[in-house]
Design a protein around this motif. Structure first.
Motif, PDB file in Angstrom:
ATOM      1  N   HIS A  70       0.836  -1.205   0.000  1.00  0.00           N
ATOM      2  CA  HIS A  70       0.000   0.000   0.000  1.00  0.00           C
ATOM      3  C   HIS A  70       0.871   1.256   0.000  1.00  0.00           C
ATOM      4  N   LEU A  71       1.949   1.229   0.776  1.00  0.00           N
ATOM      5  CA  LEU A  71       2.833   2.389   0.836  1.00  0.00           C
ATOM      6  C   LEU A  71       3.559   2.586  -0.494  1.00  0.00           C
ATOM      7  N   LYS A  72       3.983   1.493  -1.105  1.00  0.00           N
ATOM      8  CA  LYS A  72       4.646   1.595  -2.410  1.00  0.00           C
ATOM      9  C   LYS A  72       3.695   2.218  -3.434  1.00  0.00           C
ATOM     10  N   ARG A  73       2.455   1.743  -3.452  1.00  0.00           N
ATOM     11  CA  ARG A  73       1.462   2.283  -4.389  1.00  0.00           C
ATOM     12  C   ARG A  73       1.169   3.759  -4.097  1.00  0.00           C
ATOM     13  N   ALA A  74       1.047   4.082  -2.825  1.00  0.00           N
ATOM     14  CA  ALA A  74       0.715   5.456  -2.450  1.00  0.00           C
ATOM     15  C   ALA A  74       1.819   6.428  -2.857  1.00  0.00           C
ATOM     16  N   VAL A  75       3.067   6.051  -2.611  1.00  0.00           N
ATOM     17  CA  VAL A  75       4.190   6.928  -2.942  1.00  0.00           C
ATOM     18  C   VAL A  75       4.302   7.119  -4.453  1.00  0.00           C
ATOM     19  N   ILE A  76       4.130   6.043  -5.206  1.00  0.00           N
ATOM     20  CA  ILE A  76       4.182   6.169  -6.662  1.00  0.00           C
ATOM     21  C   ILE A  76       3.023   7.028  -7.158  1.00  0.00           C
ATOM     22  N   ALA A  77       1.821   6.800  -6.618  1.00  0.00           N
ATOM     23  CA  ALA A  77       0.655   7.589  -7.023  1.00  0.00           C
ATOM     24  C   ALA A  77       0.856   9.060  -6.721  1.00  0.00           C
TER      25      ALA A  77
END
Length: 228
Positions: A70-77
């Motif tokens: 979730h954190l990886k997705r959030a940072v990329i988003a």
């Protein structure tokens, strides 16, 4: 006089060349070894210790697999939605940022990719100068050429500033949520990602209207991004 000028520029070019070699060797080492510190971390620690000689940074390295997806997705988003597609530079993002800055008459958007931000964090100061931007581009090219996207994101998530003296996903999760980086959920991840542009401010102001709106927007976008 001409000879002195030639000598000066010769020494300058040699210094620039040797600096690029020094940077390249560090990047090669970091392909499979974890950085112990970064230029940004060292600068921040120095500033903190001017006020308190006993000040220490909060930072603990955590492997990529132990960081919440979730954190990886959030940072990329939040920071670089085309991260897995580009080769270090998002030219459309740079153009959009330039237009926004031109319209406002000041710098309100950066357009930097995660790879560019990592290059800056690892080696450079926070001062905006033509030399720094040129060097940032060179380092970004080296990073993208030598590291996988997964490795770039792993290092980025472990070294970026996330609060007052707080660096990396593990320290941030403990600082804000009393959890580890693996346990961060979607809403928490979106809030962490929303803090990245101004982490020290949001460390002290954790529930502003803008932060809440920005976090909600990031959370809505998370399912659309690709993670390496």
């Amino acid at each position: 006089m001409k000879r002195a000028i030639k000598l000066f520029f010769g020494i300058l070019l040699l210094w620039i060349f040797l600096y690029q070699i020094w940077v390249l060797l560090h990047i090669l080492w970091w392909v499979d070894h974890n950085p112990e510190s970064t230029a940004f971390m060292e600068a921040r620690l120095e500033a903190m210790q001017e006020a308190n000689p006993n000040a220490r940074l909060q930072q603990q390295w955590v492997a990529y697999a132990r960081i919440s997806t979730h954190l990886k997705r959030a940072v990329i988003a939040a920071e670089d939605s085309k991260f897995v597609e580009h080769s270090g530079f998002d030219w459309n993002g740079i153009e959009t940022a330039f237009e926004k800055n031109l319209k406002k008459g000041k710098i309100v958007a950066g357009g930097s990719t995660i790879s560019q931000q990592l290059a800056k964090n690892l080696f450079l100061s926070g001062h905006r100068t033509p030399w720094r931007k040129a060097q940032e581009a060179i380092i970004t090219f080296m990073v993208e050429s030598l590291m996988s996207k997964r490795r770039i994101l792993e290092i980025y998530l472990n070294v970026i500033e996330w609060g007052d003296g707080v660096f990396g996903a593990e320290a941030a999760a403990k600082h804000y949520f009393h959890a580890n980086a693996r346990a961060v959920g979607p809403a928490e991840a979106a809030r962490q990602a929303a803090m990245i542009p101004n982490p020290r401010f949001y460390d002290k102001h954790r529930s502003t209207r803008f932060l809440n709106r920005h976090a909600a927007t990031i959370q809505a976008r998370m399912r659309l991004v690709k993670v390496p």
